[in-house]
Design an enzyme around this catalytic site. Sequence first.
Site, PDB file in Angstrom:
ATOM      1  CG  ASP A  62      -1.803  -1.117   1.348  1.00  0.00           C
ATOM      2  OD1 ASP A  62      -2.307  -1.677   0.064  1.00  0.00           O
ATOM      3  OD2 ASP A  62      -2.565  -1.467   2.404  1.00  0.00           O
ATOM      4  CE1 TYR A 120       4.133  -6.755   3.463  1.00  0.00           C
ATOM      5  CE2 TYR A 120       3.664  -9.139   3.660  1.00  0.00           C
ATOM      6  CZ  TYR A 120       3.454  -8.072   2.916  1.00  0.00           C
ATOM      7  OH  TYR A 120       2.985  -7.932   1.504  1.00  0.00           O
TER       8      TYR A 120
END
EC number: 5.4.99.12
Length: 270
Positions: A62, A120
């Site tokens: 994003d 992540y």
Amino acid sequence: MRRNNGVSVVKNYRMTIQYDGTSYNGWQKQKNTTNTIQTVLEETLSVVLQEDIQIQGSGRTDAGVHAYGQTANFKCKSIQELKDFLLKINKKLPPDIKMVCIQEVSKDFHSRLSAVSKIYSYHIANGQRPSVFRRKYLYHYEKELNLELIRSAANQLMGTHDFRAFSSEKNPMKSCIRCLYDITIEKRDNEIVICYFGNGFLYNMARILTGTLLEIGAGERKMVEFEQIFYSGNRKFSGFLAPPNGLFLERVIYTKEEEAVLFTRTKHLV
């Protein structure tokens, strides 16, 4: 340009890319803006190679999300000395994007479809105001956190579940079943790092998991709610969406052998 019997040889190249996502509208190219990581890379590669280059990324990040180890691949006809090519590309890329390495791979390699798992990390400054030099890469969460509660909650999230309630996925037909192999929570000086290791991540999944864990650590939510959240499949029952600036794509894994090694060394992933 090398030719076999008069036919141009097309090769497939895999890249590892770092980027600071602060100034970009995410990874994926879009119709209404050219300010994306993918667009910048494609334009730079096309200029250097003098071909129309299209790249495939391992997945979207994003706006505002960063990457230590995003992976992408592209095919081209030009033959390059890869070391020289890497230098040329990095001279033309803006300072907040770097091609770390490049290698030739098999023609059927695809950065997204060939991936078996990803890692992540989410970085949090808890309590005091963070360093001015780190502020763009941390979420400043002021409420006091109980790390043992967060670790206990993370244990409930690990394994194979339907994570629809922990994502912003809108397509009701898309499977939201994913497996989280491990979640580690570490205190590093004045920062808390939550690391997620799994076979796939849904839209906003890492950020919503982080928001939910922070609410538990702050005493605003009980662990017994997890069963209800999973069962509901409804986003409104999970925690808040943590800001993008604390999230990093650390690594994309492409072999089960590499995945198995990492699984035994989770605390050394980042």
